[in-house]
Each structure stands twice: as C-alpha cells, then as structure tokens.
Design a protein around this motif. Sequence first.
Motif, PDB file in Angstrom:
ATOM      1  N   VAL A 138       0.844  -1.198   0.000  1.00 51.72           N
ATOM      2  CA  VAL A 138       0.000   0.000   0.000  1.00 51.72           C
ATOM      3  C   VAL A 138       0.877   1.244   0.000  1.00 51.72           C
ATOM      4  CG1 VAL A 138      -1.793   1.273   1.212  1.00 51.72           C
ATOM      5  CG2 VAL A 138      -1.846  -1.244   1.166  1.00 51.72           C
ATOM      6  N   LYS A 139       1.738   1.335   0.978  1.00 48.66           N
ATOM      7  CA  LYS A 139       2.672   2.464   1.052  1.00 48.66           C
ATOM      8  C   LYS A 139       4.002   2.000   0.464  1.00 48.66           C
ATOM      9  CE  LYS A 139       0.550   4.265   5.276  1.00 48.66           C
ATOM     10  NZ  LYS A 139       0.798   4.645   6.700  1.00 48.66           N
ATOM     11  N   LYS A 140       4.122   2.142  -0.802  1.00 48.67           N
ATOM     12  CA  LYS A 140       5.253   1.555  -1.509  1.00 48.67           C
ATOM     13  C   LYS A 140       6.594   2.177  -1.147  1.00 48.67           C
ATOM     14  CE  LYS A 140       2.494  -0.026  -5.409  1.00 48.67           C
ATOM     15  NZ  LYS A 140       2.313  -0.044  -6.881  1.00 48.67           N
ATOM     16  N   ASP A 141       6.560   3.317  -0.470  1.00 48.68           N
ATOM     17  CA  ASP A 141       7.814   3.930  -0.034  1.00 48.68           C
ATOM     18  C   ASP A 141       8.181   3.518   1.388  1.00 48.68           C
ATOM     19  OD1 ASP A 141       5.703   5.221   1.120  1.00 48.68           O
ATOM     20  OD2 ASP A 141       6.620   7.220   1.019  1.00 48.68           O
ATOM     21  N   SER A 142       7.378   2.632   1.984  1.00 53.15           N
ATOM     22  CA  SER A 142       7.608   2.194   3.359  1.00 53.15           C
ATOM     23  C   SER A 142       8.245   0.800   3.361  1.00 53.15           C
ATOM     24  CB  SER A 142       6.284   2.169   4.131  1.00 53.15           C
ATOM     25  OG  SER A 142       6.470   1.649   5.419  1.00 53.15           O
ATOM     26  N   ILE A 143       9.435   0.702   3.929  1.00 53.10           N
ATOM     27  CA  ILE A 143      10.135  -0.586   4.004  1.00 53.10           C
ATOM     28  C   ILE A 143       9.644  -1.361   5.221  1.00 53.10           C
ATOM     29  CG2 ILE A 143      12.381  -1.703   4.278  1.00 53.10           C
ATOM     30  CD1 ILE A 143      13.649   0.669   2.899  1.00 53.10           C
ATOM     31  N   THR A 144       9.201  -2.588   4.987  1.00 51.43           N
ATOM     32  CA  THR A 144       8.712  -3.421   6.087  1.00 51.43           C
ATOM     33  C   THR A 144       9.823  -4.266   6.706  1.00 51.43           C
ATOM     34  OG1 THR A 144       8.091  -5.159   4.525  1.00 51.43           O
ATOM     35  CG2 THR A 144       6.404  -3.536   5.096  1.00 51.43           C
ATOM     36  N   SER A 145      10.740  -4.746   5.873  1.00 52.46           N
ATOM     37  CA  SER A 145      11.831  -5.575   6.380  1.00 52.46           C
ATOM     38  C   SER A 145      12.910  -5.698   5.313  1.00 52.46           C
ATOM     39  CB  SER A 145      11.330  -6.975   6.772  1.00 52.46           C
ATOM     40  OG  SER A 145      10.817  -7.663   5.644  1.00 52.46           O
ATOM     41  N   ASP A 146      14.045  -6.267   5.709  1.00 55.05           N
ATOM     42  CA  ASP A 146      15.108  -6.541   4.732  1.00 55.05           C
ATOM     43  C   ASP A 146      15.913  -7.751   5.180  1.00 55.05           C
ATOM     44  OD1 ASP A 146      17.578  -5.696   6.296  1.00 55.05           O
ATOM     45  OD2 ASP A 146      16.484  -3.793   6.308  1.00 55.05           O
ATOM     46  N   ASN A 147      16.499  -8.420   4.200  1.00 56.16           N
ATOM     47  CA  ASN A 147      17.356  -9.582   4.449  1.00 56.16           C
ATOM     48  C   ASN A 147      18.583  -9.509   3.548  1.00 56.16           C
ATOM     49  OD1 ASN A 147      15.696 -11.220   6.334  1.00 56.16           O
ATOM     50  ND2 ASN A 147      14.270 -11.248   4.632  1.00 56.16           N
ATOM     51  N   LEU A 148      19.743  -9.770   4.136  1.00 52.96           N
ATOM     52  CA  LEU A 148      20.988  -9.785   3.383  1.00 52.96           C
ATOM     53  C   LEU A 148      21.521 -11.214   3.358  1.00 52.96           C
ATOM     54  CD1 LEU A 148      23.363  -8.319   1.987  1.00 52.96           C
ATOM     55  CD2 LEU A 148      24.353  -7.971   4.279  1.00 52.96           C
ATOM     56  N   TYR A 149      21.703 -11.764   2.150  1.00 48.69           N
ATOM     57  CA  TYR A 149      22.203 -13.126   1.983  1.00 48.69           C
ATOM     58  C   TYR A 149      23.614 -13.079   1.414  1.00 48.69           C
ATOM     59  CZ  TYR A 149      17.286 -14.592   2.423  1.00 48.69           C
ATOM     60  OH  TYR A 149      15.997 -14.795   2.858  1.00 48.69           O
ATOM     61  N   LEU A 150      24.550 -13.697   2.103  1.00 48.67           N
ATOM     62  CA  LEU A 150      25.941 -13.783   1.660  1.00 48.67           C
ATOM     63  C   LEU A 150      26.335 -15.258   1.650  1.00 48.67           C
ATOM     64  CD1 LEU A 150      27.364 -10.884   3.884  1.00 48.67           C
ATOM     65  CD2 LEU A 150      26.544 -10.727   1.517  1.00 48.67           C
ATOM     66  N   ILE A 151      26.541 -15.827   0.462  1.00 47.37           N
ATOM     67  CA  ILE A 151      26.735 -17.268   0.321  1.00 47.37           C
ATOM     68  C   ILE A 151      27.938 -17.557  -0.562  1.00 47.37           C
ATOM     69  CG2 ILE A 151      25.676 -19.450  -0.380  1.00 47.37           C
ATOM     70  CD1 ILE A 151      22.946 -18.081  -0.048  1.00 47.37           C
ATOM     71  N   ARG A 152      28.762 -18.531  -0.150  1.00 46.87           N
ATOM     72  CA  ARG A 152      29.902 -18.962  -0.941  1.00 46.87           C
ATOM     73  C   ARG A 152      30.122 -20.474  -0.798  1.00 46.87           C
ATOM     74  NH1 ARG A 152      29.296 -14.920  -2.964  1.00 46.87           N
ATOM     75  NH2 ARG A 152      30.742 -13.305  -3.652  1.00 46.87           N
ATOM     76  N   GLN A 153      30.644 -21.080  -1.894  1.00 46.89           N
ATOM     77  CA  GLN A 153      31.123 -22.454  -1.858  1.00 46.89           C
ATOM     78  C   GLN A 153      32.615 -22.458  -2.168  1.00 46.89           C
ATOM     79  OE1 GLN A 153      28.448 -24.023  -4.891  1.00 46.89           O
ATOM     80  NE2 GLN A 153      27.463 -25.341  -3.370  1.00 46.89           N
TER      81      GLN A 153
END
Length: 272
Positions: A138-153
Amino acid sequence: MKGDFHVRICERLKLKYFGLLDPSNESPACSNTQSLHVILKNHKNYYIKHLKLLFSVSILTLFFSCKKEFNTSPQPAPSIDPSLTFLEKSVSDIYSNSSFYIKGEFNGHKLSFATIGQVGSYFVDTFSNAFYVYYDKVKKDSITSDNLYLIRQNSNQSIMIALFCGQTHIKNSVFPYKLPHPNLQQCEFTEFQFINNNHNYNIGQNSPQDNYTFVGHTGFGMNLIFNKLTGDNIVEGVFEGVLKTNTGSIINVKNGKLRVKFVTVEKLQDKN
C-alpha cells in the motif's frame, strides 16, 4: 649418709617408673652408683639402636609414598567425530584481498570460499548474494523488512558457508555495525550455516539426525562485525564463534573474514 640414701632411692624409683630397671635385677648391688651407670648405658644403647631402625623405616616409607605410579597399560586412542573428518579433505580456494571471498579457521583448518564464477555455483554474485528489501504494497515507499544473503562455496562445491542477515538495514547502517548489539530490533540477527555438501542425502536438513549442517546465531555463540560497505555494494566484515549440528558436532570458528559483493532486490510485501 641419710641424704645419699634418699637420693639413691629416688633414682631407683625413677628408673623403675620409666621401665629402665629390670625387676629381676633388683638387688642390693643395684643400689650403688656404678650399677645404675651400667643400667643407664645399656638402655641408652638399646634405645639408640631402635631409634636408628625407626628412622630408617620412616625414610623408606616416605620414599615409597612419594614415588609416582605410572600406568603402563595401553591407553585408548582419542575419539574422532566422524562428522568432522570432511574438514581435513576440504579444498581451500586461492583468493586475493581484492577478490570476493569468505574465509576463516574452522577447527584449526584454514578454509577459503572464493568467487571464481563457475556456472551453477554460488560464486556468481546474483540472487544468492543479495540484499532483499521488502516494501509495503500500500505504502510503496515504506520498508517493512530486509534480508541480506551472503553465500559462498569452495571450488569443488564440497562445502558451503552462508550468512542470512535479518533487519540489518545495511544501506543505512553506521559502521562498524556489530551483531549482537544492545539495541536489537525484532528479527535483527544473523544465522550462519556451514554445510558439508558430501553428506548422506537420506538425512533431511534441520532434522534431528542432521549431522552436516553446522549452525550458529549472533547473540548465541557467534559474533559478526561489518566494517565497511562501498557504493557498489561490496561489504566487508569479520566473524568468530561456534557452529553446531543437531547431533552435537561442533566447529570452532576463528579469524573469520568476508568480502562479498551483492545485488539489491526490491519486493512488495503485505504488511500483515
């Protein structure tokens, strides 16, 4: 004379009281001074002889009581956790300080997971290494959450390490950004996973029998510090702590370091 007689009587009573006078030898001859001297000399030699014997026995007793006992029986070999033997055979990648990598000492084994761009691997900096930002529908300028994924093999894809960071607000954070810290938001933590990819695939991940996924969380055995974020989304940091499987196997992590480039992915999400 009367005084001398009393003295001799007292001497005899003392000798008899202390056991120095043999009743069989009580005779008038014992009343003279010479006899008393002989008795005293004999008893003196007797006690010196026994005191020497007692001293020798005491020295021997002290020697044997202080002697260390050594167990010469065969000792059992130290137990080896079979869930950890893969670390000895794991391939460590070559990297440079300007490349992208996650590295560290895992139970003393120095391992590096470096980007080399293999097709189908997690080395490529695509969706697997991303900062997901969720906006309110609804409020597209409002951030609800965030996730940072850092992955390596590693290069032969036998082992993998991943950091799943929640609510970091990494783009707006003040560095160094430490986890944990005293004022955590809800779901603000990082989960670490170190996975042995050459495992028994009949065992489900996260099941009670999972002996190949080593997990740790900031605030519960793991510490993470992001030191730097560049304008082109390269994040640098250090970490250390303890990772553990559901079966109880443990990896101690020291001198962990990362330098990873990620992409930003924006998504809409229902606030409820």
